[in-house]
Design an enzyme around this catalytic site. Sequence first.
Site, PDB file in Angstrom:
ATOM      1  N   GLU A  68     153.282  58.459  58.241  1.00  9.53           N
ATOM      2  CA  GLU A  68     152.535  58.838  59.741  1.00  9.53           C
ATOM      3  C   GLU A  68     152.992  59.115  60.496  1.00  9.53           C
ATOM      4  O   GLU A  68     152.681  59.799  61.527  1.00  9.53           O
ATOM      5  CB  GLU A  68     152.669  56.769  60.021  1.00  9.53           C
ATOM      6  CG  GLU A  68     152.278  56.361  58.955  1.00  9.53           C
ATOM      7  CD  GLU A  68     151.729  54.631  59.361  1.00  9.53           C
ATOM      8  OE1 GLU A  68     151.243  53.639  58.492  1.00  9.53           O
ATOM      9  OE2 GLU A  68     153.240  53.611  59.979  1.00  9.53           O
ATOM     10  N   GLY A  83     147.203  50.497  56.427  1.00 14.34           N
ATOM     11  CA  GLY A  83     147.445  48.876  57.176  1.00 14.34           C
ATOM     12  C   GLY A  83     146.220  48.391  56.803  1.00 14.34           C
ATOM     13  O   GLY A  83     144.860  48.751  56.425  1.00 14.34           O
ATOM     14  N   GLY A 103     147.370  52.161  63.206  1.00  6.48           N
ATOM     15  CA  GLY A 103     147.718  50.381  63.259  1.00  6.48           C
ATOM     16  C   GLY A 103     149.091  50.623  63.747  1.00  6.48           C
ATOM     17  O   GLY A 103     149.593  51.207  63.733  1.00  6.48           O
ATOM     18  N   ALA A 104     149.530  49.288  64.070  1.00  8.60           N
ATOM     19  CA  ALA A 104     150.975  49.206  64.260  1.00  8.60           C
ATOM     20  C   ALA A 104     151.593  47.623  64.583  1.00  8.60           C
ATOM     21  O   ALA A 104     150.770  46.774  64.422  1.00  8.60           O
ATOM     22  CB  ALA A 104     150.916  49.817  65.785  1.00  8.60           C
ATOM     23  N   THR A 111     144.840  47.105  59.336  1.00 12.68           N
ATOM     24  CA  THR A 111     143.603  46.933  60.556  1.00 12.68           C
ATOM     25  C   THR A 111     142.946  48.193  60.418  1.00 12.68           C
ATOM     26  O   THR A 111     142.073  48.674  60.249  1.00 12.68           O
ATOM     27  CB  THR A 111     144.655  47.688  61.849  1.00 12.68           C
ATOM     28  OG1 THR A 111     145.115  46.418  62.338  1.00 12.68           O
ATOM     29  CG2 THR A 111     143.303  47.470  63.088  1.00 12.68           C
TER      30      THR A 111
HETATM   31  C1  5RP Z   1     152.310  51.160  57.815  1.00 12.25           C
HETATM   32  C2  5RP Z   1     152.383  50.550  59.644  1.00 12.25           C
HETATM   33  C3  5RP Z   1     150.527  49.483  59.954  1.00 12.25           C
HETATM   34  O1  5RP Z   1     150.080  50.660  60.511  1.00 12.25           O
HETATM   35  C4  5RP Z   1     151.412  48.456  60.249  1.00 12.25           C
HETATM   36  O2  5RP Z   1     152.162  47.554  59.613  1.00 12.25           O
HETATM   37  C5  5RP Z   1     150.379  47.462  60.901  1.00 12.25           C
HETATM   38  O3  5RP Z   1     149.557  46.811  59.561  1.00 12.25           O
HETATM   39  P1  5RP Z   1     148.942  46.023  59.700  1.00 12.25           P
HETATM   40  O4  5RP Z   1     147.167  46.729  60.219  1.00 12.25           O
HETATM   41  O5  5RP Z   1     147.983  45.749  58.256  1.00 12.25           O
HETATM   42  O6  5RP Z   1     148.815  44.490  60.392  1.00 12.25           O
HETATM   43  O7  5RP Z   1     152.702  50.856  59.830  1.00 12.25           O
HETATM   44  O8  5RP Z   1     153.376  51.125  57.596  1.00 12.25           O
END
Ligand code: 5RP
Length: 215
Positions: A104, A30, A83-84, A32
Amino acid sequence: MNDAEAGKRAAAERALAYVEDGMVVGVGTGSTVRWFIEGLAAGRHRLAGAVSSSEASTALLRRHGIEVLDLNAAGPVPLYVDGADECDGRRRLVKGGGGALTREKIIAAVAGRFVCIVDPGKRVEVLGRFPLPVEVIPMARSHVARELVRLGGQPVWRQGTVTDNGNWILDVHGLAIREPEALESEINQIVGVVSNGLFARRPADVVLIGSDGTL
Ligand code: 5RP
């Protein structure tokens, strides 16, 4: 750079403090995590290598000169950084907005310590505002969708997305997830589900929120 992006970058930079010499580091997926990979690249010679949760992160790690190892051969993975999409006060997460939830979850299960990095907008009181991703075997899509409706959700097929494992994603809207551990297990029982984006049974060990928040 907007506030959300600055928050992501700040959290990612703070996670670098958890990296130790000679480690195999688990790397999530992602926007982050992209900041984290940039920071990791500066100290890449100190690492034993990385295990990666997606083809996208693998490509980025290799572009930065970081060796990507097969999880089955990597030995212990003391640290996983990811990330999440949402995080509650007990470090339980919704993940999978980028579709990489299954790999993940595998790395989170293996890792000694799971450090989650988010911008402050991801912190919620009750999980479920962000639609919950569920990875399904393609032929089971309609069956799984009907079962998710029975659980009170409104599943929407993420058309055009094929996961790195060759599967499809249903995004489940309308859930107020008050018992994340129970729902995580219940969804996993539906035949045809590969995994779901609730990380409650194995939550993060630490959540770094922007420049100064920690859970
Ligand atoms: C990917 C994920 C990412 O960690 C989640 O979508 C957060 O993404 P970002 O850092 O772009 O906000 O779970 O499957």
